[in-house]
Design a protein around this motif. Structure first.
Motif, mmCIF file in Angstrom:
data_model
loop_
_atom_site.group_PDB
_atom_site.id
_atom_site.type_symbol
_atom_site.label_atom_id
_atom_site.label_comp_id
_atom_site.label_asym_id
_atom_site.label_seq_id
_atom_site.Cartn_x
_atom_site.Cartn_y
_atom_site.Cartn_z
ATOM 1 N N ARG A 149 1.852 -17.563 78.821
ATOM 2 C CA ARG A 149 2.193 -16.138 78.641
ATOM 3 C C ARG A 149 2.047 -15.406 79.974
ATOM 4 N NH1 ARG A 149 0.406 -17.315 73.501
ATOM 5 N NH2 ARG A 149 2.187 -17.364 72.105
ATOM 6 N N GLU A 316 2.548 -22.283 64.172
ATOM 7 C CA GLU A 316 3.536 -21.205 64.043
ATOM 8 C C GLU A 316 4.964 -21.684 64.270
ATOM 9 O OE1 GLU A 316 0.754 -17.417 65.219
ATOM 10 O OE2 GLU A 316 1.756 -18.420 66.876
ATOM 11 N N TRP A 365 -2.992 -27.802 66.337
ATOM 12 C CA TRP A 365 -3.496 -26.637 65.587
ATOM 13 C C TRP A 365 -3.444 -26.938 64.097
ATOM 14 C CZ3 TRP A 365 -5.914 -23.800 68.931
ATOM 15 C CH2 TRP A 365 -5.445 -23.682 70.237
ATOM 16 N N TRP A 382 -7.977 -22.957 63.869
ATOM 17 C CA TRP A 382 -7.862 -21.611 64.478
ATOM 18 C C TRP A 382 -7.703 -20.508 63.462
ATOM 19 C CZ3 TRP A 382 -3.646 -18.124 64.742
ATOM 20 C CH2 TRP A 382 -2.427 -18.595 64.234
ATOM 21 N N ASP A 409 -9.033 -12.961 73.434
ATOM 22 C CA ASP A 409 -8.034 -11.920 73.721
ATOM 23 C C ASP A 409 -8.288 -10.691 72.844
ATOM 24 O OD1 ASP A 409 -7.271 -13.758 71.672
ATOM 25 O OD2 ASP A 409 -5.202 -13.026 71.699
ATOM 26 N N ASN A 541 -0.175 -10.986 67.170
ATOM 27 C CA ASN A 541 1.205 -11.467 67.058
ATOM 28 C C ASN A 541 1.682 -11.556 65.627
ATOM 29 O OD1 ASN A 541 -0.350 -13.534 66.287
ATOM 30 N ND2 ASN A 541 0.764 -15.129 67.373
#
Ligand code: TNX
Length: 542
Positions: A149, A316, A365, A382, A409, A541
């Protein structure tokens, strides 16, 4: 002296101190010479003392003030540090243990031991007399850094490895690819970095923000850069686990090689490296072309990264394009699969078998659990604890990194003045009370918890200063959770930890870490106009 972070298992203070002088020597047994090079290098810079290497014999023995050696019978990461009338002796079960003991030694010398040059040539350098016996709670004490990112130039990555070692963290999860950038040179697919490593502009703050930074952002690591990073980590007994994210989070790769996308439902030649945040619908096509392409990528990745674990992402991955794609549907039929979730499972399973055949282990993940997972694969939990609990019960190894607890974050204060106030509020105290092993697990199931990891996603961290601000001081609390034998969360003495933090802030100052000050952001750290989400709102997000 008892302000060590992370706290050791046992510490017994003595009466005097070991002074370092221009005659003081450092002696290390052959197997731990690497640790001596690191410790000697750091202390020579900080103190200005020559700290010559002694040969350990009686003739020079009097001057030997620092000794490093292995001690059979201790665990590989266990160490014992004794500072007394004979000098300072650091013994470890393995070189890693000696290195962690050397980190404790640096803390015992005081904050200025972390500087790169002496600030006061006349000062006295001394290690108080003490005996420390110490060993880590978890074998996997990780930090994930997202360089996709926002790219962090190589120097910044090396600096983070130093900061990890100073906190006795030992697994660096390197998030190298995502929709917004591809950061590792792959020789056989040069467009991954030629095209995939730059985006034209960047969303500022949360994805709902109307603000843009209208300038190109990018960069990547050459294969030699990666070799240097891996070697630098290895010297610090840190394993680098690379992540190549599939089949979602792949728009940068599709922008570089449009044939990787679902070309029968979207014109992938029109895609560019993504310039905003969130969950991206443009995922990889489940075709042989894609499989062969990523096998080629992983072949180069395996040459670069000796780590047993290789992370394939798996998070995702919206299934909408697969639902509409005739090619994906044909694949589901041909393989006799139930649905698109099973197709993702098949995709992950392919790389699990591929990695296993090459002596490696797949980690992904927790979405990779959906639709079934091959036995040897491990899971990064997660989305809370649930994935990790399910995985451990099914016999999979787990790294606990729930976003509600250790996503650094997310904002660290409920106030509106955080630079980009996204996600759940997780204060220093919240992180200190994070427990990696959920109480629901039986002792047998809990053995599958390899350890824990803090994750630094960088949508809202555009440079090293912002990464520092989000990571610290919370990473210090996290390091103590991962290393020390703390009691149950409610019984942890946060006030005592916070008192030890007073000394740790001085260490971070000497290291030049731009942490969040205990009293809140400084005026220039605030970002008026940069949108976040309300306190305790959903993560950035979603
Ligand atoms: C979820 S964690 C993501 C990341 C985002 C992060 C932001 C995970 C496997 N996926 O892509 O950067 O949230 O907090």
């Amino acid at each position: 002296m008892s302000d060590l972070i992370p706290a050791p298992r046992a510490l017994t203070p003595g009466g005097g101190e070991v002074r370092l002088t221009p005659d003081s020597r450092l002696h290390a047994e052959a197997p731990v010479e690497g640790v001596a090079r690191l410790l000697g290098g750091a202390l020579r810079q900080a103190t200005g003392l020559p700290l010559r290497e002694g040969d350990g014999t009686a003739a020079t023995g009097d001057d030997i003030r620092l000794r490093l050696r292995l001690r059979p019978g201790l665990g590989p990461e266990e160490y014992r540090l004794v500072s007394d009338g004979d000098g300072v002796l650091v013994e470890g079960g393995g070189p890693a243990g000696v290195l962690w003991g050397a980190q404790t030694l640096r803390q015992l010398l005081g904050p200025d031991a972390y500087r790169r040059a002496p600030v006061d040539r006349d000062r006295v350098w001394a290690v108080p007399h003490v005996t420390v016996e110490d060993a880590p709670r978890f074998a996997w004490r990780g930090l994930m850094l997202d360089v996709a990112r926002h790219f962090l130039p190589k120097e910044g990555v090396l600096r983070y490895l130093d900061l990890m070692a100073a906190h006795k963290l030992n697994v660096f999860h390197f998030h190298l690819t995502d929709d917004q950038g591809w950061r590792v040179e792959i020789r056989r697919h040069p467009r991954l970095t030629e095209v995939g490593s730059w985006r034209a502009r960047t969303k500022t703050g949360h994805r709902a923000s109307p603000l843009w930074e209208d300038k190109p952002h990018g960069g990547y690591y050459t294969q030699d850069d990666i070799r240097e990073i891996v070697a630098y980590a290895a010297e610090r007994h840190i394993t680098v686990v690379p992540e190549i994210d599939v089949p979602g989070h792949s728009q940068a790769a599709i922008a570089a090689y449009p044939e990787l996308g679902n070309t029968d439902v979207v014109d992938t030649t029109a895609l560019s490296v993504w310039d905003t945040w969130g969950v991206n619908p443009n995922v990889l096509a489940p075709t042989d072309t894609t499989l062969r392409f990523y096998e080629g990528v992983l072949e180069e990745v395996l040459e670069l990264f000796p780590s047993r674990f290789v992370h394939i992402g798996g998070d995702e991955c919206p299934k909408e394009q697969w639902r509409r794609s005739a090619t994906a549907q044909a694949r589901i039929r041909d393989l006799g699969l139930a649905d698109e979730d099973a197709l993702q499972s098949w995709f992950v399973g392919h790389f699990d078998a591929w990695l296993t055949a090459r002596g490696r282990r797949l980690i992904g993940w927790d979405e990779i659990l959906e639709g079934g997972l091959a036995k040897g694969a491990a899971v990064s939990s997660w989305r809370g604890y649930a994935g990790g609990i399910a995985a451990a019960r099914a016999g999979h190894d787990v790294v606990m990194c729930p976003e509600q607890q250790v996503y650094l974050d997310h904002r660290q204060d409920p106030g509106p003045e955080e630079p980009v106030p996204i996600g759940w509020v997780r204060t220093l105290e919240d992180v200190y009370r994070f427990e990696p092993v959920p109480p629901e697990l039986t002792p047998e199931e809990a053995r599958h918890v390899l350890g824990t990891q803090a994750n630094l996603w960088t949508e809202v961290m555009e440079d090293q200063g912002r990464v520092d601000y989000q990571a610290f001081p919370r990473l210090a609390a996290f390091a103590e959770v991962a290393w020390s034998d703390l009691p149950a969360p409610a019984e942890r003495d946060f006030a005592a930890f916070d008192r030890r933090m007073a000394a740790h802030y001085r260490r971070l100052d000497a290291l030049g870490v731009a942490y969040r000050p205990p009293s809140g952001p400084l005026p220039w750290q605030r970002r008026p106009g940069v949108l976040g989400r309300p306190a305790d709102g959903p993560p950035p997000n979603r």
